[in-house]
Structures are given as C-alpha cells and as structure tokens.
Design an enzyme around this catalytic site. Structure first.
Site, PDB file in Angstrom:
ATOM      1  N   HIS A  82     -15.173  -0.306   4.331  1.00  0.00           N
ATOM      2  CA  HIS A  82     -13.921   0.426   4.520  1.00  0.00           C
ATOM      3  C   HIS A  82     -13.840   0.933   5.945  1.00  0.00           C
ATOM      4  O   HIS A  82     -14.764   1.560   6.440  1.00  0.00           O
ATOM      5  CB  HIS A  82     -13.844   1.601   3.539  1.00  0.00           C
ATOM      6  N   ASP A 161      -5.241  10.052  -4.308  1.00  0.00           N
ATOM      7  CA  ASP A 161      -5.263   9.510  -2.945  1.00  0.00           C
ATOM      8  C   ASP A 161      -4.048   8.636  -2.694  1.00  0.00           C
ATOM      9  O   ASP A 161      -3.465   8.669  -1.614  1.00  0.00           O
ATOM     10  CB  ASP A 161      -6.541   8.714  -2.682  1.00  0.00           C
ATOM     11  N   ARG A 168       0.732  11.570   3.676  1.00  0.00           N
ATOM     12  CA  ARG A 168       0.100  11.844   4.981  1.00  0.00           C
ATOM     13  C   ARG A 168       0.621  10.879   6.046  1.00  0.00           C
ATOM     14  O   ARG A 168       0.794  11.246   7.201  1.00  0.00           O
ATOM     15  CB  ARG A 168      -1.426  11.721   4.851  1.00  0.00           C
ATOM     16  N   SER A 183     -10.107  11.033   1.036  1.00  0.00           N
ATOM     17  CA  SER A 183      -9.333   9.821   0.769  1.00  0.00           C
ATOM     18  C   SER A 183     -10.261   8.610   0.607  1.00  0.00           C
ATOM     19  O   SER A 183     -10.179   7.862  -0.369  1.00  0.00           O
ATOM     20  CB  SER A 183      -8.356   9.604   1.936  1.00  0.00           C
ATOM     21  N   LYS A 187     -11.906   6.884  -3.249  1.00  0.00           N
ATOM     22  CA  LYS A 187     -11.641   5.474  -3.596  1.00  0.00           C
ATOM     23  C   LYS A 187     -12.930   4.687  -3.710  1.00  0.00           C
ATOM     24  O   LYS A 187     -13.109   3.887  -4.626  1.00  0.00           O
ATOM     25  CB  LYS A 187     -10.790   4.812  -2.511  1.00  0.00           C
TER      26      LYS A 187
HETATM   27  N1  URA Z   1      -8.398   5.195   5.460  1.00  0.00           N
HETATM   28  C1  URA Z   1      -8.202   5.792   4.256  1.00  0.00           C
HETATM   29  O1  URA Z   1      -8.329   5.155   3.216  1.00  0.00           O
HETATM   30  N2  URA Z   1      -7.886   7.077   4.238  1.00  0.00           N
HETATM   31  C2  URA Z   1      -7.746   7.818   5.347  1.00  0.00           C
HETATM   32  O2  URA Z   1      -7.455   8.977   5.247  1.00  0.00           O
HETATM   33  C3  URA Z   1      -7.941   7.201   6.600  1.00  0.00           C
HETATM   34  C4  URA Z   1      -8.267   5.886   6.626  1.00  0.00           C
END
Ligand code: URA
Length: 437
Positions: A82, A161, A168, A183, A187
């Site tokens: 990620h 999220d 956001r 966030s 996940k």
């Molecule tokens: N990627 C994400 O999934 N969340 C964030 O807040 C920033 C980058």
C-alpha cells in the site's frame, strides 16, 4: 455525548477518549453524523493531531466498522502493498502481476484518487471493460485462477474509511499522520493478507513533506500491524518528483506497460525495491532469490502476460495491454523551457493538480474522471535543458488547459547549477528497527 462536544474538545487540543472516538466513527459510518460535522472534526485532527493511543483507537474503530476478510482458504502466502499516495505512482499495476509470477497471491483492494494524488482504481478503470467491483466470490475466484486481482474497497471492508476517504479527498484533510494511519491500517488489517509492505512517500508530491515525518508515520503503522500479528515492513521513498514520467490514468497504464516490457527507469527501480522487500518479508525468499524471481518475471515476459490475464479475468479488454496503441489520448500540447539550465525543483503536487484541472482527478465527490488526459514529463530532477526544449506534454480535451499550463510552467524550475538527486528510498522499517539507505 454529542459530536459537537467532541469537535470542541479536539479544537482545544484535548485528548479524545476511546468511547468518543468510537462514537464518531460509528455515527459517521451509519449516517447519524453528517459530512459537515465530520469535516470539522477531521480538520481539528489535521491541525491538532492525535496521541498514539488516540491513533490506535481510531484505527481499531475503523477496522471494526465492517467485516474482516479471511484469506486462509486460498492456502498460500497472500501479500499486499500500500502506498501513501503520490504522483505517477502506478506501482500496484506492475507489482500485482510480478508478485503473482513469483508464486505469492496478491488479493488487493485499492483506492481512488485522493487529494492531488491519483488512485489505482481510477487507473485500472481506464482499461475498457475492467471491473473493479467484483463480488467477494468473483474476487477470490480470480485470485485463485490468476494469482492476482485488484478491486476497489468493498462496501463491507472498513466502511468508515471508505466514507472518510471520500470526504477527506475534497475537504483538505488528507495530510495528517493519525488520519492516514487509521485509513491505511484499518483497510490492511481488515483485508486479510498475511504479509504487508507499506510504501510511505515523502516530498513535494506526497502527504508527508520530509523523510523524517514519513518515517514517523511508517513506524506507527508498522507497530500497529506487528501488534496485529502481520509480517509488515515499510519503505520510505522519494516523491520529490513524479515517480513515473506519465501522470494521468490511461497514461500511467502506458508507463507500466513500458516497465513490464523491460524499460529500466525510476519507476522500475522503485517497483523492484518494493517487490524484493515484500518477497523477503514473506520468509520464503532471501534477497538474491527475490531479485532473481523479480528479474525473471519481467525478462521472460511472464509479468506482462499475467497483467493481460488479470485484465481479462476482471472483464477488461486485454488487447489494450498487448496493443497499447489502442488507448485513446487527448490532444497534445507542449511546454517548452524558457532558458538554459538544470531542472533543480519539481513541485510534484502541482503536476497532480494540473492533471485534476484537465479532468483526470476529482474536485468534488461527484466528478467523473476523463481517463485520456494528463501530463507526460520529458525532464526529471537534474536534467540539463536548453531554451526551447520540451519540458512536458499536456494531453487534454479542452478542459482546464490554461490552469494546467500555469501550474506546470511554475512547477518545473530551472536553475544555473547541476544538482544531486535523491536515492529511491530513504529507509526501511520493520519490527527489527530502522535501516537507513
Ligand atoms: N492512502 C490511504 O489509503 N489513505 C490515506 O489516508 C492516504 C493514502
């Protein structure tokens, strides 16, 4: 307890209790707390921060806002990667097929664009027919058959999220260590993979301006993931300039096809670094074996074929992968250097903003993306240029061209002196500590 009390408390920098954080996350997820109050609290968090305990509670509340996926039925190592987001960061599109060729499963849920950064899901949807909304059953079927699949976050996976991310994106509340940590980690912990590599970016095209801040974010996320029993590591990588020369949805797919075709540019070097770290983290490879497996996946053409296989399995037209000339782009315009010198600064976020003005990103939650627009960089940090050289190319369909042009002219700075450029990575962190590059 009311949301107003919670907003007032964070406004004066007081520490929220676990119950207050749970109240906010539950209320926003089930719709009893409206967007405007959530936005207000988010802004207070951006400005006043959260303690480690609050950040942990926020992550935990967001994680438990939905289902936790069990992937043990796949019967193999399931890896995930990620990125905290950047400009021209299309690494997932290459990593998924490369890692699948190395014998690990990639069952990846990705996001859409956030703030000035692009999102993997938007990029994949630029491939005609590609379905990023598979059912859970279809998703696992593709993972089992192909070895990799990439879909959008399902409705039941960290729904808190999903809603907060969209809010956001359009309220200037992205760049906050606790919000990014909550966030990403909600996940990652909900999505069931056993080995996770985080790519935490710093620089002018990232949400963390300095490597030190990126390291702080990385350490918090690694700590939370390790506590949850995951094999997890984080690379701190340079986003002082677009990672790929291609910025925009279709354009970034084209950039990835070049890398899978063997082009060894900056994007390739970063993809290699992430892949090798991730494979070593699984415990099944040492560094040399990981490097060889990576190289073989690209050199043999298997990774490119695997991407085509994944595209087809997800309903996309794989002929676009094998014949990239089929992709349609907007009208091309160039931006020229006005003087002789060296490119000594690139405001990468403004390259992303230029792309958004052209229609390649969202300014409101409802905006529909134009996949065919974007920017192709002809220079990078350190490039020597003469007056009249092409700095970058704009692809557009008539929308936002002047704003994009202004942003781009100012984003690429030419100075008198040659400069030293940064390494791809600044540090790597896992449960054993920090390794500086
Ligand atoms: N990627 C994400 O999934 N969340 C964030 O807040 C920033 C980058």
């Amino acid at each position: 307890m009311t949301i107003l009390d919670i907003i007032e408390k964070k406004k004066i920098k007081a520490e929220l209790t676990t119950e207050e954080i749970n109240f906010f996350v539950e209320g926003f997820t089930n719709g009893t707390i409206p967007d405007y109050q959530a936005s207000s609290l988010l802004m207070a968090i951006v400005l006043n921060g959260m303690t480690d305990r609050e950040t942990f509670d926020l992550t935990n509340a967001m994680l438990h806002s939905g289902d936790i996926v069990d992937m043990s039925h796949l019967g193999g190592t399931v890896v995930d990667k990620h990125s905290t987001g950047g400009i021209g960061d299309s690494t997932t599109l290459a990593l998924a097929p490369i890692l699948a060729c190395c014998g690990v499963y990639v069952a990846k849920m990705s996001g859409r664009g956030l703030g000035f950064t692009g999102g993997t899901i938007d990029k994949l949807e630029s491939i005609p027919g590609f379905n990023t909304s598979l059912t859970e059953e279809q998703f696992f079927d593709v993972v089992k058959r192909v070895g990799c699949a990439v879909i959008g976050q399902t409705a039941n996976l960290a729904p808190a999220d999903k809603k907060l991310y969209a809010l956001r994106d359009v309220t200037g509340t992205v760049n906050s260590i606790p919000l990014i940590c909550g966030s990403i980690m909600s996940k990652k912990l909900a999505s069931g993979s056993d080995t996770i590599l985080l790519d935490v970016k710093y620089g002018s095209g990232a949400f963390m301006p300095t490597p030190e801040q990126a390291l702080e974010l990385a350490q918090k996320m690694v700590q939370i993931g390790t506590l949850a029993g995951k094999r997890i590591g984080a690379l701190i990588t340079d986003m002082e300039q677009p990672l790929s020369d291609y910025v925009g949805n279709t354009l970034e797919v084209l950039g990835i096809l070049e890398v899978l075709g063997g082009k060894q540019n900056r994007l390739y070097r970063e993809i290699k670094e992430v892949a090798v770290r991730l494979l070593v983290l699984t415990g099944k490879f040492d560094a040399k074996q990981a490097e060889n497996a990576f190289q073989d996946a690209i050199d043999s053409g298997k990774a490119l074929a695997k991407l085509a296989e994944m595209v087809q399995a997800q309903g996309g037209d794989a002929s676009y992968i094998l014949h990239p000339e089929k992709f349609v782009l907007g009208t091309e315009e160039v931006i020229l250097a006005s003087e002789y010198g060296y490119v000594d600064q690139i405001i990468a976020a403004d390259i992303g903003r230029a792309c958004t003005h052209l229609g390649g990103g969202r300014m409101t939650k409802e905006d529909v993306i134009d996949f065919s627009v974007g920017v192709v960089m002809n220079v990078e940090l350190g490039s020597k240029v003469c007056k009249g050289d092409v700095l970058c190319r704009i692809y557009h369909n008539g929308k936002g061209v002047e704003q994009a042009r202004q942003l781009l002219v100012n984003a690429i700075h030419i100075g008198d002196e040659p400069i030293c450029t940064h390494k791809i990575a600044y540090a790597y962190v896992d449960k054993n500590g920090v390794e500086l590059y």
